[in-house]
Design a protein around this motif. Structure first.
Motif, mmCIF file in Angstrom:
data_model
loop_
_atom_site.group_PDB
_atom_site.id
_atom_site.type_symbol
_atom_site.label_atom_id
_atom_site.label_comp_id
_atom_site.label_asym_id
_atom_site.label_seq_id
_atom_site.Cartn_x
_atom_site.Cartn_y
_atom_site.Cartn_z
ATOM 1 N N MET A 268 13.931 -15.488 -18.626
ATOM 2 C CA MET A 268 13.164 -14.779 -17.621
ATOM 3 C C MET A 268 12.003 -15.639 -17.132
ATOM 4 O O MET A 268 11.433 -16.416 -17.892
ATOM 5 C CB MET A 268 12.618 -13.475 -18.216
ATOM 6 N N ARG A 269 11.663 -15.510 -15.858
ATOM 7 C CA ARG A 269 10.491 -16.189 -15.304
ATOM 8 C C ARG A 269 9.251 -15.515 -15.871
ATOM 9 O O ARG A 269 9.183 -14.283 -15.981
ATOM 10 C CB ARG A 269 10.477 -16.090 -13.780
ATOM 11 N N CYS A 270 8.300 -16.296 -16.271
ATOM 12 C CA CYS A 270 7.056 -15.769 -16.828
ATOM 13 C C CYS A 270 5.875 -16.269 -16.008
ATOM 14 O O CYS A 270 5.917 -17.360 -15.452
ATOM 15 C CB CYS A 270 6.884 -16.208 -18.276
ATOM 16 N N ASP A 271 4.863 -15.440 -15.952
ATOM 17 C CA ASP A 271 3.584 -15.812 -15.367
ATOM 18 C C ASP A 271 2.661 -16.018 -16.561
ATOM 19 O O ASP A 271 2.196 -15.039 -17.157
ATOM 20 C CB ASP A 271 3.075 -14.710 -14.441
ATOM 21 N N GLY A 272 2.489 -17.270 -16.971
ATOM 22 C CA GLY A 272 1.808 -17.559 -18.235
ATOM 23 C C GLY A 272 2.732 -17.137 -19.366
ATOM 24 O O GLY A 272 3.858 -17.615 -19.440
ATOM 25 N N VAL A 273 2.287 -16.209 -20.192
ATOM 26 C CA VAL A 273 3.127 -15.712 -21.292
ATOM 27 C C VAL A 273 3.760 -14.364 -20.952
ATOM 28 O O VAL A 273 4.527 -13.820 -21.733
ATOM 29 C CB VAL A 273 2.325 -15.575 -22.606
ATOM 30 N N ARG A 274 3.467 -13.851 -19.793
ATOM 31 C CA ARG A 274 3.912 -12.513 -19.400
ATOM 32 C C ARG A 274 5.209 -12.572 -18.587
ATOM 33 O O ARG A 274 5.294 -13.297 -17.591
ATOM 34 C CB ARG A 274 2.811 -11.859 -18.572
ATOM 35 N N CYS A 275 6.196 -11.799 -18.995
ATOM 36 C CA CYS A 275 7.456 -11.722 -18.256
ATOM 37 C C CYS A 275 7.187 -11.176 -16.855
ATOM 38 O O CYS A 275 6.444 -10.195 -16.691
ATOM 39 C CB CYS A 275 8.434 -10.807 -18.996
ATOM 40 N N SER A 276 7.786 -11.787 -15.871
ATOM 41 C CA SER A 276 7.551 -11.382 -14.485
ATOM 42 C C SER A 276 8.112 -9.996 -14.169
ATOM 43 O O SER A 276 7.718 -9.387 -13.176
ATOM 44 C CB SER A 276 8.145 -12.416 -13.528
ATOM 45 N N ALA A 277 8.989 -9.465 -15.014
ATOM 46 C CA ALA A 277 9.539 -8.133 -14.786
ATOM 47 C C ALA A 277 8.621 -7.029 -15.290
ATOM 48 O O ALA A 277 8.849 -5.858 -15.016
ATOM 49 C CB ALA A 277 10.910 -8.014 -15.452
#
Length: 103
Positions: free
Chosen positions: A50-59
């Motif tokens: 999954m694509r992450c923004d930093g450590v956070r999943c983008s979903a």
């Protein structure tokens, strides 16, 4: 009448596991048909997870520890399905976010 205890963990008021590590939401056991169901906007450039923004999943939408929701819950990767409320991975992620865990 049997009373049921309230669940110890409510994933929709947590989200810690979805905001713990950019290495966590990886594809490993999914077949091509499963992967095809995940919107491309949420897939990492290397297509390994999954694509992450930093450590956070983008979903993940919402505020960790308050109110969250997975934007692809019905088609989420197997690693996400394997993280069980109150399990070791859950507790590790909650601890990293400073969220309470049962004693």
């Amino acid at each position: 009448m049997e009373e049921r205890a309230a669940p110890l963990f409510d994933c929709q008021s947590c989200g810690a596991c979805c905001s713990f590590s950019s290495e966590w939401p990886r594809f490993s056991t999914e077949d091509d048909a499963q992967l095809d169901l995940i919107p491309q906007d949420y897939v990492a450039a290397d297509e390994a997870g999954m694509r992450c923004d930093g450590v956070r999943c983008s979903a993940l939408s919402g505020e960790v520890g308050k109110s969250t929701i997975c934007g692809i819950y019905d088609v989420r990767p197997d690693v996400c399905r394997a993280c069980m409320p109150g399990g070791n991975d859950c507790l590790m992620a909650r601890k990293a976010h400073g969220l309470p865990t049962p004693r």
